[in-house]
Design an enzyme around this catalytic site. Sequence first.
Site, PDB file in Angstrom:
ATOM      1  N   ARG A 115      -8.367   8.426 -21.079  1.00 18.50           N
ATOM      2  CA  ARG A 115      -8.787   9.625 -21.810  1.00 18.50           C
ATOM      3  C   ARG A 115      -8.254  10.890 -21.134  1.00 18.50           C
ATOM      4  O   ARG A 115      -7.991  11.892 -21.806  1.00 18.50           O
ATOM      5  CB  ARG A 115     -10.310   9.675 -21.881  1.00 18.50           C
ATOM      6  CG  ARG A 115     -10.841  10.793 -22.770  1.00 18.50           C
ATOM      7  CD  ARG A 115     -12.343  10.692 -22.931  1.00 18.50           C
ATOM      8  NE  ARG A 115     -12.848  11.639 -23.916  1.00 18.50           N
ATOM      9  CZ  ARG A 115     -14.105  11.705 -24.296  1.00 18.50           C
ATOM     10  NH1 ARG A 115     -15.017  10.858 -23.781  1.00 18.50           N
ATOM     11  NH2 ARG A 115     -14.493  12.603 -25.190  1.00 18.50           N
TER      12      ARG A 115
ATOM     13  N   GLU B  85       5.852   0.039 -41.825  1.00 18.80           N
ATOM     14  CA  GLU B  85       7.161   0.693 -41.965  1.00 18.80           C
ATOM     15  C   GLU B  85       7.731   1.110 -40.619  1.00 18.80           C
ATOM     16  O   GLU B  85       8.929   0.968 -40.363  1.00 18.80           O
ATOM     17  CB  GLU B  85       7.025   1.928 -42.864  1.00 18.80           C
ATOM     18  CG  GLU B  85       8.303   2.726 -43.032  1.00 18.80           C
ATOM     19  CD  GLU B  85       9.396   1.914 -43.707  1.00 18.80           C
ATOM     20  OE1 GLU B  85      10.466   1.778 -43.116  1.00 18.80           O
ATOM     21  OE2 GLU B  85       9.163   1.414 -44.812  1.00 18.80           O
TER      22      GLU B  85
ATOM     23  N   GLY C  82      12.136   2.852 -36.857  1.00 18.08           N
ATOM     24  CA  GLY C  82      11.413   4.107 -36.733  1.00 18.08           C
ATOM     25  C   GLY C  82      11.231   4.810 -38.057  1.00 18.08           C
ATOM     26  O   GLY C  82      10.605   4.301 -38.983  1.00 18.08           O
TER      27      GLY C  82
ATOM     28  N   LYS D 271      12.543  -7.254 -34.832  1.00 20.78           N
ATOM     29  CA  LYS D 271      12.796  -6.446 -36.031  1.00 20.78           C
ATOM     30  C   LYS D 271      13.545  -7.234 -37.103  1.00 20.78           C
ATOM     31  O   LYS D 271      13.196  -7.171 -38.289  1.00 20.78           O
ATOM     32  CB  LYS D 271      13.567  -5.186 -35.636  1.00 20.78           C
ATOM     33  CG  LYS D 271      12.760  -4.256 -34.727  1.00 20.78           C
ATOM     34  CD  LYS D 271      13.619  -3.132 -34.163  1.00 20.78           C
ATOM     35  CE  LYS D 271      12.827  -2.239 -33.230  1.00 20.78           C
ATOM     36  NZ  LYS D 271      13.661  -1.207 -32.578  1.00 20.78           N
TER      37      LYS D 271
END
Length: 430
Positions: A48, A131, A136, A207
Amino acid sequence: MAGKAHWRIGIAGLGNVGGGLLNLISERPGFAPAGGRAVISGVSARSRSRPRSVDISNLPWFDDPVALAASPDTDIFVELIGGSDGTAKVAVETALKAGKPVVTANKALIAEHGAELAALAEAKGAPLLFEAAVMGGTPAVKMLREAMVGDQVEQVAGILNGTCNYILTEMEASGRPFADVLAEAQRLGYAEADPTMDVGGFDAAHKISILAALAFGCAPTYAAAEIEGIDAIEPIDIRLAKDLGYRIKLVASAVRSAEGVSVTVHPALAPLSHPLAQTGGALNALFIQGRTIGRIFIQGPGAGSGPTAAAVAADIADVMTGARRPVFQAPASTLKPFARVDARLAVGRAYVRLLVRDEPGVIAAVTEALAEAGVSIDSFLQKPVEDAGGVPIVLTTHVAPEEVILGAVRRIASLSALIESPRMIRIARI
């Protein structure tokens, strides 16, 4: 759920892409056409207190991303943690089991567990969109899942890893060896501290496995991919390939035939005039070959906080506007692993580089070994190279089955005049 005035977005993973997405939603909360407004209902990350380019002090914090996925205040769960298993997988499964839409940029998760996650998503009526997992911000997934549904895709092939493309581009421009350029890429942030996933070809394999599933209506079958990275590429090969009219690229390819599907990732020579050869730096590029439409070419950034965050936002917009499609082109109940075609049976051409002693009869011996194996020579180059430690001989073959070419290379390797093992690089079939 389409038509809601406000959509509560839970984001797990606040790296470059997560930070980019927070900025995008903050600046344009109504980015979805007629889809209401996006509001951040919670965030989660490893730390955090880590310094970030975006202020998260006023956002609800979750130590556990699984709790964020399960929270009744989360309408859409965005997973940007990464990794094929562990917390990322559990968090995605938790959201889907609750019937919540999931948007992810996690190519390893989709490539290795996509079929089971698709079955869960469709059983619960929850969209699962990814997507940003491939290329990218360049819409490769949407192209295959939406634009190509009216055609039969026969092949997808291209450059899917910006890190490797950057390294190969810089090796050619500077003449420096792989290790030096990799170290520079790490300093500039183009390569990870552990670059194995990228330079070993595994990232590109994730990919292309996803793209093959979308293109051919099968389950992602990452384990069946034939993978070779770029760590063995030497400057001498880059120089000699260019002398022959080629440029070396890491090419990922999925080809459908009557026998099944071949999915490969390996260095390959592309003609200098070819669009893939002209794709430099960290760019990605992809060819899609349709039976009716013919060949489509897309090129663009394969990474980066802005482009990838935009791809995530596009998926969120699809959920907000009510778009619904099967996860992988065909219903999950029909998805099966593709029939794997042995890559060695593929027919193609190859570049072969030899380093030999400068003595009589060497060329004749090489030619004889090729002839005995059933391989004919297309082009031949003997060119002195400074500090090579011998005489480099480079040849390209005519078309032959890969296993025949490999057999010829093994024959050549046994010749006494060779100083080191032959180097074979495929010539891209694109």
